[in-house]
Design a protein around this motif. Structure first.
Motif, PDB file in Angstrom:
ATOM      1  N   ILE A   2       0.865  -1.186   0.000  1.00  0.00           N
ATOM      2  CA  ILE A   2       0.000   0.000   0.000  1.00  0.00           C
ATOM      3  C   ILE A   2       0.899   1.232   0.000  1.00  0.00           C
ATOM      4  N   ILE A   3       0.805   2.017  -1.072  1.00  0.00           N
ATOM      5  CA  ILE A   3       1.623   3.215  -1.250  1.00  0.00           C
ATOM      6  C   ILE A   3       0.717   4.428  -1.150  1.00  0.00           C
ATOM      7  N   ALA A   4       1.052   5.362  -0.272  1.00  0.00           N
ATOM      8  CA  ALA A   4       0.274   6.591  -0.131  1.00  0.00           C
ATOM      9  C   ALA A   4       1.107   7.770  -0.592  1.00  0.00           C
ATOM     10  N   LEU A   5       0.560   8.581  -1.487  1.00  0.00           N
ATOM     11  CA  LEU A   5       1.204   9.814  -1.916  1.00  0.00           C
ATOM     12  C   LEU A   5       0.586  10.960  -1.137  1.00  0.00           C
ATOM     13  N   LEU A   6       1.400  11.588  -0.302  1.00  0.00           N
ATOM     14  CA  LEU A   6       0.883  12.551   0.663  1.00  0.00           C
ATOM     15  C   LEU A   6       1.782  13.775   0.745  1.00  0.00           C
ATOM     16  N   ASN A   7       1.162  14.918   0.902  1.00  0.00           N
ATOM     17  CA  ASN A   7       1.860  16.149   1.251  1.00  0.00           C
ATOM     18  C   ASN A   7       0.808  17.153   1.684  1.00  0.00           C
ATOM     19  N   GLN A   8       1.063  17.838   2.781  1.00  0.00           N
ATOM     20  CA  GLN A   8       0.121  18.860   3.245  1.00  0.00           C
ATOM     21  C   GLN A   8      -0.018  19.988   2.231  1.00  0.00           C
ATOM     22  N   LEU A  17       1.129  11.731 -10.205  1.00  0.00           N
ATOM     23  CA  LEU A  17       2.035  10.647  -9.838  1.00  0.00           C
ATOM     24  C   LEU A  17       1.268   9.393  -9.432  1.00  0.00           C
ATOM     25  N   ALA A  18       0.203   9.564  -8.653  1.00  0.00           N
ATOM     26  CA  ALA A  18      -0.571   8.407  -8.201  1.00  0.00           C
ATOM     27  C   ALA A  18      -1.158   7.642  -9.389  1.00  0.00           C
ATOM     28  N   LEU A  19      -1.740   8.357 -10.335  1.00  0.00           N
ATOM     29  CA  LEU A  19      -2.333   7.718 -11.505  1.00  0.00           C
ATOM     30  C   LEU A  19      -1.289   6.974 -12.323  1.00  0.00           C
ATOM     31  N   GLN A  30      -0.569  -7.239 -13.030  1.00  0.00           N
ATOM     32  CA  GLN A  30      -0.683  -6.969 -11.598  1.00  0.00           C
ATOM     33  C   GLN A  30      -2.034  -6.305 -11.307  1.00  0.00           C
ATOM     34  N   ARG A  31      -2.651  -6.726 -10.205  1.00  0.00           N
ATOM     35  CA  ARG A  31      -3.952  -6.156  -9.819  1.00  0.00           C
ATOM     36  C   ARG A  31      -3.694  -4.928  -8.936  1.00  0.00           C
ATOM     37  N   VAL A  32      -4.153  -3.778  -9.417  1.00  0.00           N
ATOM     38  CA  VAL A  32      -3.899  -2.508  -8.733  1.00  0.00           C
ATOM     39  C   VAL A  32      -5.212  -1.781  -8.515  1.00  0.00           C
ATOM     40  N   THR A  33      -5.379  -1.242  -7.313  1.00  0.00           N
ATOM     41  CA  THR A  33      -6.515  -0.376  -6.999  1.00  0.00           C
ATOM     42  C   THR A  33      -5.981   0.985  -6.562  1.00  0.00           C
ATOM     43  N   LEU A  34      -6.484   2.030  -7.169  1.00  0.00           N
ATOM     44  CA  LEU A  34      -6.154   3.390  -6.748  1.00  0.00           C
ATOM     45  C   LEU A  34      -7.287   3.909  -5.869  1.00  0.00           C
ATOM     46  N   ILE A  35      -6.941   4.337  -4.663  1.00  0.00           N
ATOM     47  CA  ILE A  35      -7.924   4.935  -3.755  1.00  0.00           C
ATOM     48  C   ILE A  35      -7.819   6.451  -3.847  1.00  0.00           C
ATOM     49  N   ALA A  80      -6.014  -7.190  -4.294  1.00  0.00           N
ATOM     50  CA  ALA A  80      -5.096  -6.447  -5.158  1.00  0.00           C
ATOM     51  C   ALA A  80      -3.663  -6.792  -4.801  1.00  0.00           C
ATOM     52  N   ASP A  81      -2.784  -6.682  -5.787  1.00  0.00           N
ATOM     53  CA  ASP A  81      -1.357  -6.839  -5.527  1.00  0.00           C
ATOM     54  C   ASP A  81      -0.775  -5.544  -4.952  1.00  0.00           C
ATOM     55  N   HIS A  82      -1.326  -4.415  -5.389  1.00  0.00           N
ATOM     56  CA  HIS A  82      -0.853  -3.114  -4.915  1.00  0.00           C
ATOM     57  C   HIS A  82      -2.035  -2.158  -4.761  1.00  0.00           C
ATOM     58  N   ILE A  83      -1.948  -1.325  -3.732  1.00  0.00           N
ATOM     59  CA  ILE A  83      -2.895  -0.225  -3.532  1.00  0.00           C
ATOM     60  C   ILE A  83      -2.116   1.083  -3.609  1.00  0.00           C
ATOM     61  N   VAL A  84      -2.632   2.041  -4.357  1.00  0.00           N
ATOM     62  CA  VAL A  84      -2.040   3.384  -4.418  1.00  0.00           C
ATOM     63  C   VAL A  84      -3.079   4.364  -3.884  1.00  0.00           C
ATOM     64  N   ILE A  85      -2.697   5.163  -2.895  1.00  0.00           N
ATOM     65  CA  ILE A  85      -3.604   6.136  -2.298  1.00  0.00           C
ATOM     66  C   ILE A  85      -3.218   7.536  -2.748  1.00  0.00           C
ATOM     67  N   ASP A  86      -4.149   8.220  -3.402  1.00  0.00           N
ATOM     68  CA  ASP A  86      -3.966   9.636  -3.746  1.00  0.00           C
ATOM     69  C   ASP A  86      -4.525  10.444  -2.585  1.00  0.00           C
ATOM     70  N   GLY A  87      -3.620  10.961  -1.746  1.00  0.00           N
ATOM     71  CA  GLY A  87      -4.033  11.585  -0.494  1.00  0.00           C
ATOM     72  C   GLY A  87      -4.480  13.025  -0.641  1.00  0.00           C
ATOM     73  N   PRO A  88      -5.095  13.556   0.416  1.00  0.00           N
ATOM     74  CA  PRO A  88      -5.631  14.917   0.396  1.00  0.00           C
ATOM     75  C   PRO A  88      -4.598  15.934   0.885  1.00  0.00           C
ATOM     76  N   PRO A  89      -4.703  17.185   0.446  1.00  0.00           N
ATOM     77  CA  PRO A  89      -3.910  18.248   1.078  1.00  0.00           C
ATOM     78  C   PRO A  89      -4.667  18.833   2.259  1.00  0.00           C
ATOM     79  N   ARG A  90      -3.954  19.037   3.361  1.00  0.00           N
ATOM     80  CA  ARG A  90      -4.478  19.801   4.502  1.00  0.00           C
ATOM     81  C   ARG A  90      -5.780  19.262   5.085  1.00  0.00           C
ATOM     82  N   VAL A  91      -5.935  17.959   5.137  1.00  0.00           N
ATOM     83  CA  VAL A  91      -7.060  17.348   5.846  1.00  0.00           C
ATOM     84  C   VAL A  91      -6.432  16.381   6.841  1.00  0.00           C
ATOM     85  N   ALA A  92      -6.174  16.855   8.057  1.00  0.00           N
ATOM     86  CA  ALA A  92      -5.334  16.113   8.996  1.00  0.00           C
ATOM     87  C   ALA A  92      -5.889  14.728   9.318  1.00  0.00           C
TER      88      ALA A  92
END
Length: 217
Positions: A2-8, A17-19, A30-35, A80-92
């Motif tokens: 599970i990979i999360a792309l994050l930055n405030q 990048l996530a896509l 490979q089975r991939v789910t993007l959250i 899934a073999d991999h999960i990619v998380i496209d994270g939010p800005p400034r939502v703690a």
């Protein structure tokens, strides 16, 4: 994994990048789910644009912009073999949940001292998450770099001594990424020999080596 792309800080290219990372990991079956954990829903919008343009699905995309992400992501990971998380800005709350869900956190930064300084909030949240997840891996990734610019080199040097460390792979400021957002295609689908496609492939390969190395240690 599970990979999360994050930055405030917003506007650092997390969604692009996530896509593209999800698309690269999805190669070879490979089975991939993007959250899409960003309330703006840009990754979901891209996925819908892809369908409208008549392109086959590259990977599964689900919207999950809530602070129960760390409890729900493991269920998705079973299929899934991999999960990619496209994270939010400034939502703690969402950011903390994504950190607790992840095996690896990627922190995209642009070639600017301001981006390096702005990552301080992100690093504080990462340190907090490591109280509960001491094995949580994290890396900076330099994104939207101009070719061989002084400021890109200076930003890389500034981050070189940081914890997290900086990935060797960098992603350039490429027009093809704008085309990708408009057409619902990935850079490698537009031109698989383009610098953008090669950079994304190198990034995915470095991440996989890092993950395999940690798993075998």
């Amino acid at each position: 994994m599970i990979i999360a792309l994050l930055n405030q800080k917003g506007g650092v290219g997390k969604t692009t990048l996530a896509l593209h990372l999800a698309g690269e990991l999805a190669r070879d079956g490979q089975r991939v789910t993007l959250i899409d954990a960003d309330p703006q829903g840009s990754a979901l919008d891209w996925s819908q644009q892809r369908v409208r343009e008549g392109h086959p699905r590259a990977f599964a995309t689900v919207g999950l912009a809530r602070d129960t992400l760390h409890r729900e992501a493991p269920d998705l990971a079973r299929d899934a073999d991999h999960i990619v998380i496209d994270g939010p800005p400034r939502v703690a709350g969402l950011m903390r949940s994504a950190l607790l869900a992840a095996d690896l956190v990627l922190i995209p930064v642009q070639p600017s001292p301001l981006d390096g300084w702005a990552s301080a909030e992100m690093l504080a949240l990462l340190a907090e998450a490591r109280i509960y997840r001491p094995q949580l891996a994290a890396r900076f990734v330099l994104n939207r770099c101009g070719a061989r610019t002084v400021i890109a080199r200076e930003t890389a040097e500034m981050l070189a001594d940081q914890d997290p460390r900086l990935l060797a792979s960098t992603i350039g400021q490429r027009v093809v990424f704008t085309d990708s957002a408009q057409t619902g295609r990935l850079a490698r689908e537009i031109d698989d020999q383009s610098p953008a496609a090669c950079e994304i492939a190198a990034l995915a390969a470095e991440i996989l080596r890092l993950y395999i190395g940690r798993a075998s240690s």
